[in-house]
Design an enzyme around this catalytic site. Structure first.
Site, PDB file in Angstrom:
ATOM      1  N   ASN A   1       7.180  71.317 124.754  1.00  0.00           N
ATOM      2  CA  ASN A   1       8.275  72.221 125.086  1.00  0.00           C
ATOM      3  C   ASN A   1       9.091  72.479 123.826  1.00  0.00           C
ATOM      4  O   ASN A   1       9.378  71.546 123.072  1.00  0.00           O
ATOM      5  CB  ASN A   1       9.163  71.597 126.169  1.00  0.00           C
TER       6      ASN A   1
ATOM      7  N   GLU B   1      14.192  68.945 126.203  1.00  0.00           N
ATOM      8  CA  GLU B   1      15.421  68.184 126.434  1.00  0.00           C
ATOM      9  C   GLU B   1      15.714  67.173 125.329  1.00  0.00           C
ATOM     10  O   GLU B   1      16.861  66.771 125.170  1.00  0.00           O
ATOM     11  CB  GLU B   1      15.341  67.470 127.788  1.00  0.00           C
ATOM     12  N   VAL B   2      14.688  66.749 124.625  1.00  0.00           N
ATOM     13  CA  VAL B   2      14.882  65.760 123.560  1.00  0.00           C
ATOM     14  C   VAL B   2      14.512  66.413 122.224  1.00  0.00           C
ATOM     15  O   VAL B   2      13.401  66.936 122.064  1.00  0.00           O
ATOM     16  CB  VAL B   2      14.026  64.496 123.795  1.00  0.00           C
TER      17      VAL B   2
ATOM     18  N   HIS C   1       7.824  66.031 120.511  1.00  0.00           N
ATOM     19  CA  HIS C   1       6.969  65.188 121.335  1.00  0.00           C
ATOM     20  C   HIS C   1       5.957  66.068 122.042  1.00  0.00           C
ATOM     21  O   HIS C   1       6.263  67.186 122.458  1.00  0.00           O
ATOM     22  CB  HIS C   1       7.763  64.368 122.348  1.00  0.00           C
TER      23      HIS C   1
HETATM   24  P1  5GP Z   1      11.080  67.521 127.189  1.00  0.00           P
HETATM   25  O1  5GP Z   1      11.708  68.215 128.363  1.00  0.00           O
HETATM   26  O2  5GP Z   1      12.058  67.386 126.057  1.00  0.00           O
HETATM   27  O3  5GP Z   1       9.782  68.139 126.774  1.00  0.00           O
HETATM   28  O4  5GP Z   1      10.681  66.081 127.685  1.00  0.00           O
HETATM   29  C1  5GP Z   1      11.458  64.939 127.473  1.00  0.00           C
HETATM   30  C2  5GP Z   1      10.767  63.795 128.188  1.00  0.00           C
HETATM   31  O5  5GP Z   1      11.326  62.591 127.723  1.00  0.00           O
HETATM   32  C3  5GP Z   1      10.951  63.819 129.711  1.00  0.00           C
HETATM   33  O6  5GP Z   1       9.656  63.849 130.331  1.00  0.00           O
HETATM   34  C4  5GP Z   1      11.714  62.526 130.005  1.00  0.00           C
HETATM   35  O7  5GP Z   1      11.308  61.911 131.203  1.00  0.00           O
HETATM   36  C5  5GP Z   1      11.388  61.679 128.786  1.00  0.00           C
HETATM   37  N1  5GP Z   1      12.410  60.709 128.438  1.00  0.00           N
HETATM   38  C6  5GP Z   1      13.735  60.940 128.304  1.00  0.00           C
HETATM   39  N2  5GP Z   1      14.368  59.812 127.942  1.00  0.00           N
HETATM   40  C7  5GP Z   1      13.418  58.860 127.834  1.00  0.00           C
HETATM   41  C8  5GP Z   1      13.465  57.484 127.477  1.00  0.00           C
HETATM   42  O8  5GP Z   1      14.502  56.904 127.194  1.00  0.00           O
HETATM   43  N3  5GP Z   1      12.285  56.813 127.462  1.00  0.00           N
HETATM   44  C9  5GP Z   1      11.113  57.424 127.768  1.00  0.00           C
HETATM   45  N4  5GP Z   1      10.002  56.675 127.734  1.00  0.00           N
HETATM   46  N5  5GP Z   1      11.026  58.714 128.102  1.00  0.00           N
HETATM   47  C10 5GP Z   1      12.171  59.431 128.138  1.00  0.00           C
END
Ligand code: 5GP
Length: 127
Positions: A97, A105-106, A110
Site C-alpha cells: 500500500n 498506515e505505517v 512493507h
Molecule cells: P498498511 O495499511 O500500512 O499497508 O499495513 C500496516 C499493517 O501493519 C497492518 O496490517 C497492521 O495490522 C500491521 N501492524 C500495525 N502495527 C503493528 C505492530 O505493532 N506489529 C505488527 N506485527 N503489525 C502491525
C-alpha cells in the site's frame, strides 16, 4: 489513518520501533537488510510483513532511492520467504500500500504476504 507517502521518513513509526527492538515482533525471517514478521492483525491464515531495514517510507521511496543491490536483495528475499512459507504451490498475494489512496498506515515500506486460503478477487468492486 493513512500516511502521506510524500513526507520524509518518520523515525517514530511503529516498524522503526520494531527494528530498534523497542516493540516485540513475531519474526519469520531476518538478515542484515530485511526483517519479516507476522502481522499483528492477520487478514489471512498467513499474513507476513516484509520490510527493508533501511529508512524508506514506501514502495515509491524505495524504488526511487534504494540502490540496485538493495532492491535486488529485497525482491529476492520476499520471494525466498514466500517459498520458505510454502506459499508458491497453493498461491499467494503480494501487496504494498502506498500513501492515502493506497491506505498505507505505517510509514516504513512493507510488503504484505497473504496466503493459506483462496483469497478471492483482488479488490472489492466499487469504482
Ligand atoms: P498498511 O495499511 O500500512 O499497508 O499495513 C500496516 C499493517 O501493519 C497492518 O496490517 C497492521 O495490522 C500491521 N501492524 C500495525 N502495527 C503493528 C505492530 O505493532 N506489529 C505488527 N506485527 N503489525 C502491525
Amino acid at each position: 489513518m493513512p500516511i502521506d507517502a510524500t513526507q520524509p521518513y518518520d523515525a517514530d513509526n511503529i516498524f522503526a520501533k520494531i527494528l530498534r527492538g523497542e516493540i516485540p515482533n513475531d519474526t519469520v525471517y531476518e538478515d542484515d537488510h530485511v526483517l519479516a514478521f507476522n502481522d499483528i492483525n492477520p487478514q489471512a491464515p498467513t499474513h507476513v510483513l516484509v520490510i527493508p531495514k533501511g529508512d524508506y517510507v514506501s514502495w515509491d521511496d524505495f524504488s526511487a532511492r534504494a540502490s540496485d543491490s538493495e532492491i535486488a536483495h529485497f525482491v529476492r528475499t520476499v520471494g525466498a520467504i514466500a517459498r520458505k512459507l510454502g506459499l508458491v504451490e497453493p498461491g499467494y498475494r503480494l501487496l504494498a500500500n502506498i500513501g492515502g489512496h493506497g491506505h498505507q498506515e505505517v510509514g516504513h515500506l512493507h510488503v504484505h504476504l497473504f496466503g493459506g486460503k483462496p483469497l478471492g478477487p483482488m479488490l472489492a468492486k466499487g469504482l
